[in-house]
Scaffold this motif. Sequence first.
Motif, mmCIF file in Angstrom:
data_model
loop_
_atom_site.group_PDB
_atom_site.id
_atom_site.type_symbol
_atom_site.label_atom_id
_atom_site.label_comp_id
_atom_site.label_asym_id
_atom_site.label_seq_id
_atom_site.Cartn_x
_atom_site.Cartn_y
_atom_site.Cartn_z
ATOM 1 N N GLN A 1 3.486 52.439 37.364
ATOM 2 C CA GLN A 1 3.190 53.749 36.799
ATOM 3 C C GLN A 1 3.597 54.900 37.721
ATOM 4 O O GLN A 1 3.848 55.998 37.255
ATOM 5 N N ASN A 2 3.682 54.627 39.021
ATOM 6 C CA ASN A 2 3.961 55.725 39.954
ATOM 7 C C ASN A 2 5.125 55.449 40.904
ATOM 8 O O ASN A 2 5.243 56.090 41.929
ATOM 9 N N GLY A 3 5.967 54.498 40.592
ATOM 10 C CA GLY A 3 7.117 54.226 41.447
ATOM 11 C C GLY A 3 7.572 52.790 41.303
ATOM 12 O O GLY A 3 7.081 52.039 40.456
ATOM 13 N N MET A 4 8.514 52.408 42.161
ATOM 14 C CA MET A 4 9.042 51.047 42.123
ATOM 15 C C MET A 4 8.061 50.061 42.758
ATOM 16 O O MET A 4 7.287 50.428 43.646
ATOM 17 N N LEU A 5 8.135 48.807 42.312
ATOM 18 C CA LEU A 5 7.321 47.741 42.898
ATOM 19 C C LEU A 5 7.848 47.320 44.264
ATOM 20 O O LEU A 5 7.111 46.792 45.084
ATOM 21 N N ILE A 6 9.141 47.520 44.476
ATOM 22 C CA ILE A 6 9.766 47.239 45.775
ATOM 23 C C ILE A 6 10.531 48.495 46.174
ATOM 24 O O ILE A 6 10.784 49.372 45.348
ATOM 25 N N SER A 7 10.930 48.556 47.414
ATOM 26 C CA SER A 7 11.652 49.744 47.875
ATOM 27 C C SER A 7 13.069 49.754 47.296
ATOM 28 O O SER A 7 13.640 48.699 47.014
ATOM 29 N N PRO A 8 13.643 50.945 47.156
ATOM 30 C CA PRO A 8 15.045 51.007 46.733
ATOM 31 C C PRO A 8 15.958 50.213 47.675
ATOM 32 O O PRO A 8 16.900 49.566 47.220
ATOM 33 N N LYS A 9 15.663 50.235 48.971
ATOM 34 C CA LYS A 9 16.480 49.486 49.929
ATOM 35 C C LYS A 9 16.409 47.983 49.635
ATOM 36 O O LYS A 9 17.429 47.285 49.650
ATOM 37 N N MET A 10 15.208 47.460 49.368
ATOM 38 C CA MET A 10 15.072 46.040 49.066
ATOM 39 C C MET A 10 15.783 45.709 47.758
ATOM 40 O O MET A 10 16.430 44.678 47.639
ATOM 41 N N TRP A 11 15.674 46.600 46.753
ATOM 42 C CA TRP A 11 16.370 46.370 45.492
ATOM 43 C C TRP A 11 17.868 46.287 45.729
ATOM 44 O O TRP A 11 18.542 45.389 45.222
ATOM 45 N N ARG A 12 18.390 47.232 46.521
ATOM 46 C CA ARG A 12 19.832 47.216 46.800
ATOM 47 C C ARG A 12 20.244 45.970 47.569
ATOM 48 O O ARG A 12 21.281 45.372 47.289
ATOM 49 N N THR A 13 19.438 45.550 48.521
ATOM 50 C CA THR A 13 19.758 44.391 49.342
ATOM 51 C C THR A 13 19.709 43.090 48.536
ATOM 52 O O THR A 13 20.595 42.246 48.656
ATOM 53 N N LEU A 14 18.676 42.927 47.722
ATOM 54 C CA LEU A 14 18.463 41.651 47.038
ATOM 55 C C LEU A 14 19.048 41.584 45.629
ATOM 56 O O LEU A 14 19.517 40.515 45.214
ATOM 57 N N PHE A 15 19.008 42.656 44.870
ATOM 58 C CA PHE A 15 19.309 42.561 43.451
ATOM 59 C C PHE A 15 20.559 43.308 42.980
ATOM 60 O O PHE A 15 21.151 42.928 41.972
ATOM 61 N N LYS A 16 20.962 44.352 43.656
ATOM 62 C CA LYS A 16 22.047 45.194 43.158
ATOM 63 C C LYS A 16 23.325 44.402 42.904
ATOM 64 O O LYS A 16 23.933 44.512 41.831
ATOM 65 N N GLU A 17 23.740 43.596 43.857
ATOM 66 C CA GLU A 17 24.984 42.840 43.706
ATOM 67 C C GLU A 17 24.868 41.806 42.588
ATOM 68 O O GLU A 17 25.824 41.591 41.827
ATOM 69 N N ALA A 18 23.723 41.176 42.459
ATOM 70 C CA ALA A 18 23.529 40.187 41.392
ATOM 71 C C ALA A 18 23.671 40.851 40.021
ATOM 72 O O ALA A 18 24.311 40.295 39.115
ATOM 73 N N TYR A 19 23.092 42.038 39.844
ATOM 74 C CA TYR A 19 23.241 42.749 38.579
ATOM 75 C C TYR A 19 24.686 43.173 38.356
ATOM 76 O O TYR A 19 25.211 43.076 37.251
ATOM 77 N N ARG A 20 25.355 43.638 39.409
ATOM 78 C CA ARG A 20 26.755 44.018 39.277
ATOM 79 C C ARG A 20 27.581 42.825 38.791
ATOM 80 O O ARG A 20 28.418 42.955 37.894
ATOM 81 N N GLU A 21 27.317 41.652 39.360
ATOM 82 C CA GLU A 21 28.047 40.454 38.951
ATOM 83 C C GLU A 21 27.775 40.111 37.488
ATOM 84 O O GLU A 21 28.703 39.777 36.741
ATOM 85 N N ILE A 22 26.517 40.171 37.089
ATOM 86 C CA ILE A 22 26.172 39.879 35.689
ATOM 87 C C ILE A 22 26.917 40.830 34.757
ATOM 88 O O ILE A 22 27.601 40.400 33.821
#
Length: 189
Positions: A155-176
């Motif tokens: 409700q008030n922000g991300m569950l993880i930090s933007p840095k963690m999202w970029r490190t762990l998930f960004k590339e995986a989504y780009r690939e998908i």
Amino acid sequence: MGSDCVVVGASLPRGYEHPVNENGHLINEFNMTLRQGPVYMEVMAPPPMAHFETTADVEAFEFPDPLAEGRFDDAAAYIKKYGDEYFVIGDMELTMFDLMHLSVGMEKLLMDMALGKPYVEALIEKTKNFSLAIGKKLVSMGVDGIWAGDDFGAQNGMLISPKMWRTLFKEAYREIYAELKAINPEVVI
């Protein structure tokens, strides 16, 4: 619902029925024990991957076959019936993070991500490959858009930090998304 959209997705394999435990709760293909909540099915403790610590744990856990026979029978029927009149959305709802936290447990997953546990990246890859197979099949069947449904926000922000999202998930989504666009550059994500 008065919408211009029809949502289709992967179903259960042909002939498959969820086992039911002694309490009447369903056991899904990921071995999650589920009970009906007010809106959604709820995963009951312990989640099936709560013991994960290593990449070997991830490798040893058998995911369901995303392309099992009959899994897309309903999608094919709805695409055929509504595809010329409606915008058809292919649902990859639990793309990575949601499937992970439901399988591991939210608190454990968030702690293990913060601690850099070795299984996390392996589980991201395995969930990515499962969801990507579903998405590719749906795009090849002719859906107009893809719905990737991970919830990273509270409700008030991300569950993880933007840095963690970029490190762990960004590339995986780009690939998908790149692989889905390679099948149909016009598909809406």
